[in-house]
Design a protein around this motif. Sequence first.
Motif, PDB file in Angstrom:
ATOM      1  N   GLU A 190     100.479  67.927  65.919  1.00  0.00           N
ATOM      2  CA  GLU A 190     100.364  66.681  65.170  1.00  0.00           C
ATOM      3  C   GLU A 190     100.847  66.875  63.725  1.00  0.00           C
ATOM      4  N   TYR A 191     101.242  65.752  63.093  1.00  0.00           N
ATOM      5  CA  TYR A 191     101.708  65.754  61.710  1.00  0.00           C
ATOM      6  C   TYR A 191     100.489  65.715  60.793  1.00  0.00           C
ATOM      7  N   LEU A 192     100.156  66.819  60.168  1.00  0.00           N
ATOM      8  CA  LEU A 192      98.890  66.951  59.452  1.00  0.00           C
ATOM      9  C   LEU A 192      98.759  66.051  58.223  1.00  0.00           C
ATOM     10  N   PRO A 193      99.835  65.802  57.433  1.00  0.00           N
ATOM     11  CA  PRO A 193      99.673  64.857  56.320  1.00  0.00           C
ATOM     12  C   PRO A 193      99.164  63.489  56.753  1.00  0.00           C
ATOM     13  N   LEU A 194      99.450  63.096  58.021  1.00  0.00           N
ATOM     14  CA  LEU A 194      98.930  61.822  58.516  1.00  0.00           C
ATOM     15  C   LEU A 194      97.413  61.863  58.609  1.00  0.00           C
ATOM     16  N   ALA A 195      96.878  62.992  59.067  1.00  0.00           N
ATOM     17  CA  ALA A 195      95.425  63.145  59.138  1.00  0.00           C
ATOM     18  C   ALA A 195      94.801  63.025  57.758  1.00  0.00           C
ATOM     19  N   GLU A 226      89.585  64.625  45.586  1.00  0.00           N
ATOM     20  CA  GLU A 226      90.459  65.537  44.837  1.00  0.00           C
ATOM     21  C   GLU A 226      90.921  66.703  45.712  1.00  0.00           C
ATOM     22  N   LYS A 227      90.015  67.239  46.533  1.00  0.00           N
ATOM     23  CA  LYS A 227      90.378  68.338  47.438  1.00  0.00           C
ATOM     24  C   LYS A 227      91.395  67.886  48.483  1.00  0.00           C
ATOM     25  N   ILE A 228      91.231  66.667  48.970  1.00  0.00           N
ATOM     26  CA  ILE A 228      92.193  66.132  49.943  1.00  0.00           C
ATOM     27  C   ILE A 228      93.575  66.003  49.309  1.00  0.00           C
ATOM     28  N   PHE A 229      93.602  65.560  48.054  1.00  0.00           N
ATOM     29  CA  PHE A 229      94.881  65.434  47.343  1.00  0.00           C
ATOM     30  C   PHE A 229      95.585  66.789  47.248  1.00  0.00           C
ATOM     31  N   TRP A 230      94.840  67.818  46.852  1.00  0.00           N
ATOM     32  CA  TRP A 230      95.458  69.141  46.689  1.00  0.00           C
ATOM     33  C   TRP A 230      95.852  69.747  48.034  1.00  0.00           C
ATOM     34  N   ALA A 231      95.088  69.451  49.070  1.00  0.00           N
ATOM     35  CA  ALA A 231      95.453  69.934  50.407  1.00  0.00           C
ATOM     36  C   ALA A 231      96.753  69.280  50.875  1.00  0.00           C
ATOM     37  N   ASP A 232      96.885  67.984  50.617  1.00  0.00           N
ATOM     38  CA  ASP A 232      98.113  67.275  50.984  1.00  0.00           C
ATOM     39  C   ASP A 232      99.312  67.850  50.227  1.00  0.00           C
ATOM     40  N   LYS A 233      99.120  68.141  48.945  1.00  0.00           N
ATOM     41  CA  LYS A 233     100.195  68.718  48.131  1.00  0.00           C
ATOM     42  C   LYS A 233     100.573  70.113  48.657  1.00  0.00           C
ATOM     43  N   ALA A 234      99.565  70.896  49.046  1.00  0.00           N
ATOM     44  CA  ALA A 234      99.827  72.244  49.550  1.00  0.00           C
ATOM     45  C   ALA A 234     100.602  72.212  50.863  1.00  0.00           C
ATOM     46  N   LEU A 235     100.297  71.227  51.710  1.00  0.00           N
ATOM     47  CA  LEU A 235     101.011  71.124  52.988  1.00  0.00           C
ATOM     48  C   LEU A 235     102.496  70.827  52.781  1.00  0.00           C
ATOM     49  N   ARG A 236     102.818  70.162  51.686  1.00  0.00           N
ATOM     50  CA  ARG A 236     104.205  69.771  51.433  1.00  0.00           C
ATOM     51  C   ARG A 236     104.984  70.843  50.653  1.00  0.00           C
ATOM     52  N   ASP A 237     104.269  71.829  50.153  1.00  0.00           N
ATOM     53  CA  ASP A 237     104.945  72.927  49.447  1.00  0.00           C
ATOM     54  C   ASP A 237     105.615  73.868  50.452  1.00  0.00           C
ATOM     55  N   THR A 238     106.540  74.676  49.982  1.00  0.00           N
ATOM     56  CA  THR A 238     107.180  75.677  50.844  1.00  0.00           C
ATOM     57  C   THR A 238     106.740  77.068  50.387  1.00  0.00           C
ATOM     58  N   ARG A 239     106.223  77.861  51.236  1.00  0.00           N
ATOM     59  CA  ARG A 239     105.948  77.627  52.613  1.00  0.00           C
ATOM     60  C   ARG A 239     104.520  78.079  52.842  1.00  0.00           C
ATOM     61  N   VAL A 289      95.415  76.159  54.975  1.00  0.00           N
ATOM     62  CA  VAL A 289      95.171  75.038  54.061  1.00  0.00           C
ATOM     63  C   VAL A 289      94.133  74.081  54.650  1.00  0.00           C
ATOM     64  N   MET A 290      94.316  73.707  55.913  1.00  0.00           N
ATOM     65  CA  MET A 290      93.421  72.737  56.542  1.00  0.00           C
ATOM     66  C   MET A 290      92.035  73.334  56.792  1.00  0.00           C
ATOM     67  N   GLU A 291      91.981  74.603  57.193  1.00  0.00           N
ATOM     68  CA  GLU A 291      90.673  75.222  57.427  1.00  0.00           C
ATOM     69  C   GLU A 291      89.889  75.341  56.127  1.00  0.00           C
ATOM     70  N   GLU A 292      90.577  75.660  55.036  1.00  0.00           N
ATOM     71  CA  GLU A 292      89.896  75.717  53.733  1.00  0.00           C
ATOM     72  C   GLU A 292      89.347  74.351  53.340  1.00  0.00           C
ATOM     73  N   LEU A 293      90.110  73.291  53.648  1.00  0.00           N
ATOM     74  CA  LEU A 293      89.639  71.952  53.351  1.00  0.00           C
ATOM     75  C   LEU A 293      88.396  71.627  54.173  1.00  0.00           C
ATOM     76  N   VAL A 294      88.436  71.939  55.468  1.00  0.00           N
ATOM     77  CA  VAL A 294      87.282  71.673  56.330  1.00  0.00           C
ATOM     78  C   VAL A 294      86.057  72.425  55.830  1.00  0.00           C
TER      79      VAL A 294
END
Length: 332
Positions: A237-242, A303-316, A322-327
């Motif tokens: 699945e496309y994680l930024p959508l989540a 705020e954490k969701i914002f930074w997680a979304d930004k991290a997913l879009r960074d390379t690489r 990233v997602m497990e840390e958010l959870v």
Amino acid sequence: MYLFLGAEVYQLSACRRALVEKVLGPEDRETGLSRHDLEETTLANVLDDARSLSLFAPNRVVWVSGAETALPRGRAASNEEDSAAAELAAYLKNPTPGTVLVFEASRYDFEGEDRAKLERVQKFYSAIREVVELRPYTLESARRLAQDLAKEAGLQIGLAEIGLLVESLASDAGRIANEIEKLRLYTGGTRKVTVDDILRLVPNAQASTIFALVGALGGGNRKRALDSLDTLFREGEYLPLALTFLATQFRLAMAARDSGLKTAQQIQAQFSGQGIRIWRDRAEQVHQTVGAFPGDQLGRAIEKIFWADKALRDTRPDDRVVMEELVLSLTK
């Protein structure tokens, strides 16, 4: 004579079944039902068949699919269109007794680029007075349909699970009916349907696991959130959508808290009054999120969701980390 407009297959099938059962007796349905496709024949041939009397059935249903293909094209379109309209009008002046003629135009929808095409189809068949519009189900009407089908099937399923099923299947009525039948067979009608049942039987449904992840995080359930996250990775699945869905829920929760809303009913009434589409079980989820993240925790979670979304879009980065840390940061 009827014109059926729209691409909603579930309603189309229900209308066809009801019409055939109304017009034809059980003994006449094999000989009394004729099918044509205007991609393979002409309007003139269809009308000739409709004028024919059957030796074996007192009543007939002539079902014509691909009605859109009868529209003429090219420079001579206007003349051909006038000729076809004249043929329809001539038949309607002297229709065959006991014969129901149905034109099905199911290629185009009512929105977007299809709208102009559908209007042209309706204009071409303007001689037909009885028009049945088969519009897509909204989330609300799909939920009512799912509740009715579940009741008919004797399926024990709660409102939250109904909401997940409908959203997972993008309000597709045909798929909802199929999945409810699968759930009925799976549970045997002996127990209540769970979220896990839905995720197990509809693994590839649109955003099903995403909504499960959102619900688990909103309720602070770490184990369910990690299980949903694992499914998301396995299904690609496309994680930024989540994260988009998650951010929306947390913003609604913050707005509800700041407005002093104490119950799910108040949340639903407040947002609905503002033109935000929200149904009861979604309001329950928002209310649950407010309770799971008291005080300033909601703001920090966004705020954490914002930074997680930004991290997913960074390379690489490692997306899973990233997602497990958010959870872990949002659950206890």
